[in-house]
Motif scaffolding. Structure first.
Motif, mmCIF file in Angstrom:
data_model
loop_
_atom_site.group_PDB
_atom_site.id
_atom_site.type_symbol
_atom_site.label_atom_id
_atom_site.label_comp_id
_atom_site.label_asym_id
_atom_site.label_seq_id
_atom_site.Cartn_x
_atom_site.Cartn_y
_atom_site.Cartn_z
ATOM 1 N N ALA A 168 -0.611 8.477 -5.407
ATOM 2 C CA ALA A 168 -1.443 8.589 -4.212
ATOM 3 C C ALA A 168 -1.695 10.076 -4.002
ATOM 4 O O ALA A 168 -0.797 10.892 -4.228
ATOM 5 C CB ALA A 168 -0.743 7.984 -3.004
ATOM 6 N N HIS A 169 -2.896 10.421 -3.581
ATOM 7 C CA HIS A 169 -3.252 11.831 -3.464
ATOM 8 C C HIS A 169 -3.217 12.367 -2.040
ATOM 9 O O HIS A 169 -3.465 13.553 -1.828
ATOM 10 C CB HIS A 169 -4.633 12.068 -4.078
ATOM 11 N N ASN A 170 -2.924 11.497 -1.074
ATOM 12 C CA ASN A 170 -2.862 11.947 0.304
ATOM 13 C C ASN A 170 -2.001 10.986 1.125
ATOM 14 O O ASN A 170 -1.562 9.956 0.620
ATOM 15 C CB ASN A 170 -4.270 12.094 0.902
ATOM 16 N N VAL A 171 -1.741 11.347 2.368
ATOM 17 C CA VAL A 171 -0.891 10.541 3.242
ATOM 18 C C VAL A 171 -1.494 9.153 3.425
ATOM 19 O O VAL A 171 -0.801 8.138 3.317
ATOM 20 C CB VAL A 171 -0.687 11.234 4.612
ATOM 21 N N ARG A 172 -2.785 9.080 3.679
ATOM 22 C CA ARG A 172 -3.444 7.800 3.941
ATOM 23 C C ARG A 172 -3.289 6.837 2.777
ATOM 24 O O ARG A 172 -2.868 5.693 2.952
ATOM 25 C CB ARG A 172 -4.931 8.002 4.264
ATOM 26 N N SER A 173 -3.584 7.287 1.560
ATOM 27 C CA SER A 173 -3.502 6.377 0.416
ATOM 28 C C SER A 173 -2.050 6.026 0.090
ATOM 29 O O SER A 173 -1.767 4.913 -0.372
ATOM 30 C CB SER A 173 -4.228 6.949 -0.806
ATOM 31 N N ALA A 174 -1.122 6.930 0.356
ATOM 32 C CA ALA A 174 0.292 6.609 0.146
ATOM 33 C C ALA A 174 0.751 5.529 1.129
ATOM 34 O O ALA A 174 1.473 4.603 0.745
ATOM 35 C CB ALA A 174 1.149 7.861 0.295
ATOM 36 N N MET A 175 0.328 5.632 2.364
ATOM 37 C CA MET A 175 0.690 4.623 3.360
ATOM 38 C C MET A 175 0.043 3.274 3.033
ATOM 39 O O MET A 175 0.660 2.227 3.218
ATOM 40 C CB MET A 175 0.301 5.088 4.769
ATOM 41 N N LYS A 232 3.045 -2.695 -1.304
ATOM 42 C CA LYS A 232 4.137 -2.834 -2.259
ATOM 43 C C LYS A 232 5.373 -2.088 -1.781
ATOM 44 O O LYS A 232 5.263 -1.059 -1.130
ATOM 45 C CB LYS A 232 3.692 -2.270 -3.613
ATOM 46 N N LYS A 233 6.562 -2.599 -2.135
ATOM 47 C CA LYS A 233 7.812 -1.930 -1.810
ATOM 48 C C LYS A 233 8.143 -0.936 -2.922
ATOM 49 O O LYS A 233 8.107 -1.271 -4.098
ATOM 50 C CB LYS A 233 8.940 -2.951 -1.697
ATOM 51 N N PHE A 234 8.462 0.284 -2.523
ATOM 52 C CA PHE A 234 8.824 1.327 -3.477
ATOM 53 C C PHE A 234 10.280 1.713 -3.298
ATOM 54 O O PHE A 234 10.833 1.608 -2.205
ATOM 55 C CB PHE A 234 7.930 2.566 -3.285
ATOM 56 N N ASP A 235 10.898 2.175 -4.377
ATOM 57 C CA ASP A 235 12.297 2.592 -4.352
ATOM 58 C C ASP A 235 12.463 4.056 -3.979
ATOM 59 O O ASP A 235 13.534 4.461 -3.534
ATOM 60 C CB ASP A 235 12.943 2.377 -5.728
ATOM 61 N N LEU A 236 11.403 4.854 -4.159
ATOM 62 C CA LEU A 236 11.518 6.295 -3.973
ATOM 63 C C LEU A 236 10.148 6.913 -3.749
ATOM 64 O O LEU A 236 9.171 6.490 -4.363
ATOM 65 C CB LEU A 236 12.150 6.930 -5.227
ATOM 66 N N LEU A 269 6.803 6.746 6.478
ATOM 67 C CA LEU A 269 7.374 5.743 5.580
ATOM 68 C C LEU A 269 8.750 5.292 6.045
ATOM 69 O O LEU A 269 9.056 4.092 6.014
ATOM 70 C CB LEU A 269 7.469 6.290 4.155
ATOM 71 N N ARG A 270 9.568 6.221 6.480
ATOM 72 C CA ARG A 270 10.923 5.853 6.907
ATOM 73 C C ARG A 270 10.906 5.073 8.208
ATOM 74 O O ARG A 270 11.872 4.388 8.533
ATOM 75 C CB ARG A 270 11.805 7.082 6.976
ATOM 76 N N ALA A 271 9.802 5.130 8.945
ATOM 77 C CA ALA A 271 9.682 4.321 10.155
ATOM 78 C C ALA A 271 9.485 2.837 9.814
ATOM 79 O O ALA A 271 9.807 1.974 10.627
ATOM 80 C CB ALA A 271 8.521 4.821 11.015
ATOM 81 N N ILE A 272 8.980 2.558 8.611
ATOM 82 C CA ILE A 272 8.739 1.163 8.223
ATOM 83 C C ILE A 272 9.650 0.675 7.098
ATOM 84 O O ILE A 272 9.777 -0.533 6.885
ATOM 85 C CB ILE A 272 7.266 0.925 7.831
ATOM 86 N N ALA A 273 10.297 1.586 6.380
ATOM 87 C CA ALA A 273 11.162 1.200 5.264
ATOM 88 C C ALA A 273 12.209 2.289 5.037
ATOM 89 O O ALA A 273 11.943 3.468 5.238
ATOM 90 C CB ALA A 273 10.333 1.014 3.995
#
Length: 99
Positions: free
Chosen positions: A12-19, A25-29, A48-52
Motif C-alpha cells: 500500500a502506498h498511503n494510509v488510505r490504501s493501507a486501511m 484482510k487480516k495481516f500479521d505485521l 490499525l491498532r484501534a481495529i486490530a
C-alpha cells in the motif's frame, strides 16, 4: 525481497490504501515508512491498532532518540533507520511477531 524470503506481502502506498487493505484482510505485521503521502506511518499504526492488535515496524531516514520514542509511543514495536539491511529487517520481523 521479503516475498523471495517466503513472506506474503501486500503493498500500500498511503494510509488510505493501507486501511482499505486491512478492512479486506487480516495481516500479521505492518512495515511502514514514517513519511506517507497522505499522513504518517504513526497515523497508520494508531488507526490499525484501534481495529486490530497488529505489531508494526517503522522505517525512517530519521533515527534520533526522539524519532524512535515517538514511533514506539505510537505503537510500533521496532524503529529501523534507512538504509535497512535485509538481515536486520528479518530480525525485527521475528521480534515483532513474537512479541
Amino acid at each position: 525481497m521479503l516475498a523471495r524470503r517466503g513472506h506474503l506481502v501486500a503493498v500500500a502506498h498511503n494510509v488510505r490504501s493501507a486501511m482499505e487493505a486491512a478492512a479486506r484482510k487480516k495481516f500479521d505485521l505492518l512495515i511502514s515508512d514514517i513519511a506517507l503521502p497522505d499522513g504518517t506511518g504513526m497515523d497508520l499504526i494508531v488507526q490499525l491498532r484501534a481495529i486490530a492488535n497488529i505489531p508494526g515496524i517503522a522505517i525512517s531516514g530519521f533515527g534520533n532518540n526522539g524519532d524512535i520514542e515517538r514511533s514506539l509511543q505510537a505503537g510500533f514495536a521496532e524503529h529501523l533507520i534507512k538504509p535497512i539491511k535485509l538481515d536486520k529487517l528479518e530480525d525485527a520481523i521475528e521480534r515483532a511477531v513474537a512479541g
